[in-house]
Design a protein around this motif. Structure first.
Motif, short mmCIF file in Angstrom:
data_model
loop_
_atom_site.label_atom_id
_atom_site.label_comp_id
_atom_site.label_asym_id
_atom_site.label_seq_id
_atom_site.Cartn_x
_atom_site.Cartn_y
_atom_site.Cartn_z
N TYR A 182 -0.98 2.15 17.15
CA TYR A 182 -1.17 3.11 16.05
C TYR A 182 -1.98 2.58 14.87
N PRO A 183 -3.29 2.53 14.97
CA PRO A 183 -4.13 2.06 13.86
C PRO A 183 -3.86 2.79 12.55
N GLY A 184 -3.37 4.02 12.60
CA GLY A 184 -3.06 4.76 11.38
C GLY A 184 -1.95 4.14 10.55
N ARG A 185 -1.21 3.20 11.13
CA ARG A 185 -0.14 2.50 10.39
C ARG A 185 -0.65 1.25 9.67
N ASP A 186 -1.87 0.83 9.94
CA ASP A 186 -2.39 -0.41 9.35
C ASP A 186 -2.57 -0.23 7.84
N PRO A 187 -2.06 -1.17 7.04
CA PRO A 187 -2.26 -1.05 5.59
C PRO A 187 -3.74 -1.05 5.23
N SER A 188 -4.10 -0.21 4.26
CA SER A 188 -5.48 -0.15 3.79
C SER A 188 -5.59 -0.48 2.30
N SER A 189 -4.47 -0.52 1.61
CA SER A 189 -4.43 -0.89 0.18
C SER A 189 -3.19 -1.73 -0.05
N TRP A 190 -3.32 -2.78 -0.86
CA TRP A 190 -2.18 -3.64 -1.16
C TRP A 190 -2.45 -4.48 -2.39
N HIS A 191 -1.39 -5.08 -2.91
CA HIS A 191 -1.45 -6.02 -4.03
C HIS A 191 -0.79 -7.31 -3.56
N LEU A 192 -1.32 -8.44 -3.98
CA LEU A 192 -0.70 -9.73 -3.72
C LEU A 192 -0.34 -10.33 -5.06
N ALA A 193 0.93 -10.68 -5.22
CA ALA A 193 1.41 -11.30 -6.45
C ALA A 193 2.16 -12.57 -6.09
N CYS A 194 2.08 -13.57 -6.96
CA CYS A 194 2.72 -14.86 -6.72
C CYS A 194 3.62 -15.21 -7.89
N SER A 195 4.62 -16.03 -7.58
CA SER A 195 5.55 -16.50 -8.60
C SER A 195 5.97 -17.92 -8.24
N THR A 201 5.84 5.01 3.70
CA THR A 201 4.41 4.90 3.37
C THR A 201 4.12 3.80 2.37
N SER A 202 5.13 3.26 1.72
CA SER A 202 4.93 2.20 0.73
C SER A 202 6.07 1.21 0.85
N ALA A 203 5.76 -0.07 0.81
CA ALA A 203 6.80 -1.08 0.97
C ALA A 203 6.37 -2.37 0.29
N THR A 204 7.36 -3.19 -0.03
CA THR A 204 7.10 -4.53 -0.56
C THR A 204 7.56 -5.52 0.49
N MET A 238 -1.02 8.38 6.15
CA MET A 238 -0.21 7.37 6.78
C MET A 238 1.25 7.70 6.52
N THR A 239 2.06 7.67 7.57
CA THR A 239 3.47 7.98 7.42
C THR A 239 4.36 6.75 7.48
N ASP A 240 3.85 5.66 7.98
CA ASP A 240 4.60 4.42 8.05
C ASP A 240 3.63 3.25 8.13
N LEU A 241 4.18 2.03 8.07
CA LEU A 241 3.36 0.82 8.00
C LEU A 241 3.70 -0.15 9.12
N GLN A 242 2.71 -0.95 9.50
CA GLN A 242 2.95 -2.05 10.43
C GLN A 242 1.95 -3.16 10.14
N LEU A 243 2.37 -4.38 10.43
CA LEU A 243 1.50 -5.54 10.22
C LEU A 243 1.82 -6.55 11.31
N GLY A 244 0.77 -7.03 11.99
CA GLY A 244 0.97 -7.99 13.07
C GLY A 244 1.33 -9.37 12.57
N ASP A 245 0.65 -9.85 11.54
CA ASP A 245 0.96 -11.18 11.02
C ASP A 245 0.24 -11.38 9.69
N ILE A 246 0.74 -12.33 8.93
CA ILE A 246 0.13 -12.77 7.67
C ILE A 246 -0.01 -14.27 7.74
N ASN A 247 -1.18 -14.76 7.38
CA ASN A 247 -1.46 -16.18 7.37
C ASN A 247 -1.92 -16.55 5.96
N MET A 248 -1.18 -17.41 5.27
CA MET A 248 -1.55 -17.87 3.94
C MET A 248 -2.29 -19.20 4.09
#
Length: 135
Positions: free
Chosen positions: A79-92, A54-57, A1-11
């Motif tokens: 570009y499905p190759g941009r879809d994140p496949s590993s991540w961490h979720l942290a809260c504060s 390839t990595s972002a916060t 993966m060379t870059d990232l994309q995300l359509g939406d996040i729903n909490m």
């Protein structure tokens, strides 16, 4: 993966209701106009957050304090190759240190576009009770 994309996040909260997100921020140095972090939380998968690394916060601020129980990610338009496949979720909470509440590695997102990854539960179900002792 060379870059990232995300359509939406729903909490989601403990009642499975959508938690309003006030703002989103990313230190990503490379993104196209109209594809900044706010597009990841605008309530539609038809816009997207794009990051040319390839990595972002991606940092989200909720509109009000909430007990998060789950979250949902959506694929973007191309570009499905941009879809994140590993991540961490942290809260504060305010100025408290961040605490990791979930981590996902080597997830295989659907090749479908504008599609959900499914719900990821932060609050895990308790283990089953042990069987009763035999008589």
């Amino acid at each position: 993966m060379t870059d990232l994309q995300l359509g939406d996040i729903n909490m989601r909260d403990e009642y499975n209701q959508t938690v309003p997100i006030a703002s989103a921020y990313s230190g990503c140095p490379i993104h196209d106009a109209g594809e900044g972090p706010q597009q990841a939380v605008d309530g539609t998968a038809y816009t997207k957050w794009y990051c040319g690394t390839t990595s972002a916060t991606l940092s989200l601020s909720l509109s009000a304090p909430a007990l998060l129980s789950a979250y949902e990610l959506f694929t973007a338009n191309d570009y499905p190759g941009r879809d994140p496949s590993s991540w961490h979720l942290a809260c504060s909470s305010d100025s408290e240190p961040y605490v990791q509440v979930d981590a996902v590695a080597e997830f295989q997102p659907t090749p479908d576009r504008f599609a959900t990854y499914g719900l990821f539960y932060i609050v895990k179900s308790p283990p089953p009770s042990p069987p009763p002792p035999s008589p």
